[in-house]
Design a protein around this motif. Structure first.
Motif, PDB file in Angstrom:
ATOM      1  N   UNK A 158       0.788  -1.700  -0.405  1.00 53.17           N
ATOM      2  CA  UNK A 158      -0.048   0.360   0.181  1.00 53.17           C
ATOM      3  C   UNK A 158       0.632   1.017  -0.159  1.00 53.17           C
ATOM      4  N   UNK A 159       2.004   1.402   0.741  1.00 56.42           N
ATOM      5  CA  UNK A 159       2.978   2.266   0.657  1.00 56.42           C
ATOM      6  C   UNK A 159       3.838   2.791  -0.721  1.00 56.42           C
ATOM      7  N   UNK A 160       3.971   1.286  -0.923  1.00 51.68           N
ATOM      8  CA  UNK A 160       4.937   1.447  -2.580  1.00 51.68           C
ATOM      9  C   UNK A 160       3.392   1.592  -3.790  1.00 51.68           C
ATOM     10  N   UNK A 161       3.022   1.670  -3.207  1.00 51.39           N
ATOM     11  CA  UNK A 161       1.682   2.099  -4.600  1.00 51.39           C
ATOM     12  C   UNK A 161       1.546   3.542  -3.909  1.00 51.39           C
ATOM     13  N   UNK A 162       2.034   4.358  -3.116  1.00 46.88           N
ATOM     14  CA  UNK A 162       0.955   5.546  -2.840  1.00 46.88           C
ATOM     15  C   UNK A 162       2.255   6.389  -4.257  1.00 46.88           C
ATOM     16  N   UNK A 163       3.782   5.800  -4.339  1.00 45.88           N
ATOM     17  CA  UNK A 163       5.289   5.588  -4.430  1.00 45.88           C
ATOM     18  C   UNK A 163       5.071   5.869  -6.162  1.00 45.88           C
ATOM     19  N   UNK A 164       5.495   7.361  -6.835  1.00 45.21           N
ATOM     20  CA  UNK A 164       5.411   7.234  -8.720  1.00 45.21           C
ATOM     21  C   UNK A 164       6.721   6.712  -9.112  1.00 45.21           C
ATOM     22  N   UNK A 165       6.690   5.725  -9.983  1.00 39.56           N
ATOM     23  CA  UNK A 165       7.655   5.135 -10.401  1.00 39.56           C
ATOM     24  C   UNK A 165       8.548   6.391 -10.960  1.00 39.56           C
ATOM     25  N   UNK A 166       9.990   5.756 -11.041  1.00 39.29           N
ATOM     26  CA  UNK A 166      11.249   6.785 -11.610  1.00 39.29           C
ATOM     27  C   UNK A 166      10.934   6.946 -12.726  1.00 39.29           C
ATOM     28  N   UNK A 167      11.266   6.002 -13.494  1.00 38.01           N
ATOM     29  CA  UNK A 167      10.992   5.095 -15.190  1.00 38.01           C
ATOM     30  C   UNK A 167       9.460   4.553 -15.734  1.00 38.01           C
ATOM     31  N   UNK A 168       9.399   4.748 -16.530  1.00 41.41           N
ATOM     32  CA  UNK A 168       8.047   4.074 -17.537  1.00 41.41           C
ATOM     33  C   UNK A 168       8.410   2.707 -17.335  1.00 41.41           C
ATOM     34  N   UNK A 169       7.204   1.515 -16.891  1.00 42.60           N
ATOM     35  CA  UNK A 169       7.950   0.555 -17.202  1.00 42.60           C
ATOM     36  C   UNK A 169       8.602  -0.125 -18.276  1.00 42.60           C
ATOM     37  N   UNK A 170       9.800  -1.014 -18.479  1.00 40.95           N
ATOM     38  CA  UNK A 170      10.258  -0.789 -19.117  1.00 40.95           C
ATOM     39  C   UNK A 170      11.396  -0.492 -19.420  1.00 40.95           C
ATOM     40  N   UNK A 171      11.445   0.688 -19.270  1.00 38.42           N
ATOM     41  CA  UNK A 171      12.646   2.025 -20.093  1.00 38.42           C
ATOM     42  C   UNK A 171      13.846   2.080 -18.641  1.00 38.42           C
ATOM     43  N   UNK A 172      14.002   1.174 -17.761  1.00 38.01           N
ATOM     44  CA  UNK A 172      15.216   1.982 -16.750  1.00 38.01           C
ATOM     45  C   UNK A 172      15.207   0.227 -16.400  1.00 38.01           C
ATOM     46  N   UNK A 173      16.919   0.122 -15.568  1.00 37.92           N
ATOM     47  CA  UNK A 173      17.371  -1.153 -14.874  1.00 37.92           C
ATOM     48  C   UNK A 173      17.141  -0.298 -13.754  1.00 37.92           C
ATOM     49  N   UNK A 174      16.232  -0.651 -12.274  1.00 38.16           N
ATOM     50  CA  UNK A 174      16.408  -0.066 -11.001  1.00 38.16           C
ATOM     51  C   UNK A 174      16.692  -1.268 -10.436  1.00 38.16           C
ATOM     52  N   UNK A 175      17.774  -0.783  -9.471  1.00 38.66           N
ATOM     53  CA  UNK A 175      18.259  -1.794  -8.719  1.00 38.66           C
ATOM     54  C   UNK A 175      17.232  -2.216  -6.945  1.00 38.66           C
ATOM     55  N   UNK A 176      16.338  -2.868  -6.827  1.00 41.79           N
ATOM     56  CA  UNK A 176      16.319  -3.945  -5.794  1.00 41.79           C
ATOM     57  C   UNK A 176      14.956  -3.913  -5.148  1.00 41.79           C
ATOM     58  N   UNK A 177      14.451  -3.176  -5.476  1.00 41.52           N
ATOM     59  CA  UNK A 177      12.659  -2.624  -4.822  1.00 41.52           C
ATOM     60  C   UNK A 177      12.446  -4.624  -5.470  1.00 41.52           C
ATOM     61  N   UNK A 178      12.386  -4.258  -6.875  1.00 37.08           N
ATOM     62  CA  UNK A 178      11.357  -4.844  -7.829  1.00 37.08           C
ATOM     63  C   UNK A 178      12.053  -7.213  -7.363  1.00 37.08           C
TER      64      UNK A 178
END
Length: 382
Positions: A158-178
């Motif tokens: 629920x808390x994560x869902x209130x935070x916007x994505x940093x990049x569009x899905x598929x556009x960037x490799x980002x560490x850890x959360x996934x």
């Protein structure tokens, strides 16, 4: 010629590590060194079966577990994760990576299972930690070396869902959360707690008897203490055997919550080298899933966004894949990762080698500690 024991003993003598277990295997030939002590205070000798918090090398196990469900058709790589994680059904994205967290646009498309497996969902850490959306993510994606930092899965989602994505899905490799998302997804899809699913489908078949999200009382005599480097170079106790791992956490962390031993991890690595087959002939993963795990899924733009974490490497599923020989130990195709508790585990398909180093001193940044780099060099020269 210096031995693995000599290499590790030098760091014990210098006071940078209380102890360590190192393992280098090629086929049936295995070199293991257990040096130093499990704890700075009581001096219990380190042993081959000492148990360590393995931190981010947990990620490869979580990815393997999710791929088992893909193999079985329980979900598909192109399925939107919102089917099981409704908190992320309609994500929004900051207009630009540097935009304020309230300047958002709708995502171009849903987040898919593949996006989560490849760490391309749009959540996670880029090279620039000062970005507003990354700073906001830090309020939810906390230090996994302290599992009690995380609330139960539904509250965390629920808390994560209130935070916007940093990049569009598929556009960037980002560490850890996934990798945390992978664990929650597995639990919701199967209706089983993540520890139960991993034990049933991976740890049990591979004989990984000392691997889990908690260390029971009967095993804590083998459980190492965990330290953080102090400003003066001393080692400060961060967690003892009766601390964070004495019971299951509220949220079993797929990004870094496991404790394990060198031989348990060797069994997992050998399964990967054998195309998904355990030592007793049982199939744990399909060869296609192993290939997917150990194949780079990034492009140059995605790697540039995550360049702080990926030096000469791309990312498969749950671990990096070497693509350039930027250092003597980088072998194209080498798969694995390092953990924030001073751990590292890799397989080298081209040579059939496994390299595992377990220590109990926290990393202070994404660059591997000198002992890990020296260990890799030793393994490359051996």
């Amino acid at each position: 010629m210096a031995t693995l024991h000599d290499l590790l003993e030098a760091h014990i003598g210098a006071g940078t590590l209380p102890g360590a277990v190192g393992l280098v295997a090629r086929g049936d030939q295995v070199e293991v060194a257990a040096v130093g002590t499990q704890d700075v205070g009581d001096g219990v000798p380190m042993a081959r079966d000492s148990i360590f918090r393995v931190a981010s090398i947990t990620k490869s196990v979580t990815a393997a577990a999710l791929l088992i469900l893909v193999e079985e058709g329980t979900l598909a790589l192109d399925d939107p994760i919102g089917t099981w994680l409704p908190e992320l059904d309609k994500p929004v994205v900051v207009r630009t990576p540097a935009s304020p967290v309230d300047d958002v646009v709708p995502a171009d498309r849903p987040i898919t299972v593949f996006d989560v497996l490849a760490s391309q969902a749009g959540y996670g850490f880029a090279s620039d930690f000062t970005l507003p959306a990354v700073q906001k993510l830090f309020t939810v994606q906390k230090d996994g070396r302290v599992p009690s930092n995380f609330p139960p899965a539904d509250e965390w989602m629920a808390a994560l869902g209130r935070i916007p994505l940093l990049y569009q899905p598929g556009a960037a490799w980002l560490y850890d959360t996934c990798s945390v998302l992978q664990g929650v997804l597995i639990s919701r899809v199967t209706g089983q707690p993540l520890p139960e699913f991993l034990t049933e489908r991976i740890f049990g078949p591979l004989g990984m008897v000392d691997t889990g999200f908690e260390v029971p009382a009967a095993k804590r005599g083998r459980f190492t203490s965990f330290y953080r480097p102090g400003d003066d170079g001393s080692l400060e106790l961060a967690d003892g055997p009766d601390g964070e791992w004495r019971s299951l956490p509220a949220l079993p962390l797929g990004n870094g919550g496991l404790a394990s031993t060198a031989d348990d991890w060797l069994a997992f690595c050998r399964m990967l080298l054998a195309g998904g087959v355990a030592a007793d002939g049982r199939r744990v993963l399909s060869a296609d899933s192993v290939h997917m795990m150990t194949t780079d899924h990034t492009n140059p733009a995605q790697r540039d966004i995550g360049r702080l974490f990926l030096e000469g490497q791309g990312w498969g599923c749950g671990g990096s894949v070497d693509i350039h020989r930027t250092n003597p130990w980088n072998t194209p195709g080498r798969y694995g990762w390092v953990g924030g508790t001073g751990t590292a585990a890799h397989v080298i398909p081209a040579t059939g080698a496994v390299t595992i180093l377990l220590t109990q001193v926290a990393a202070t940044g994404p660059v591997p500690a000198p002992v890990i780099r020296e260990f890799w060099q030793y393994a490359a020269d051996a």
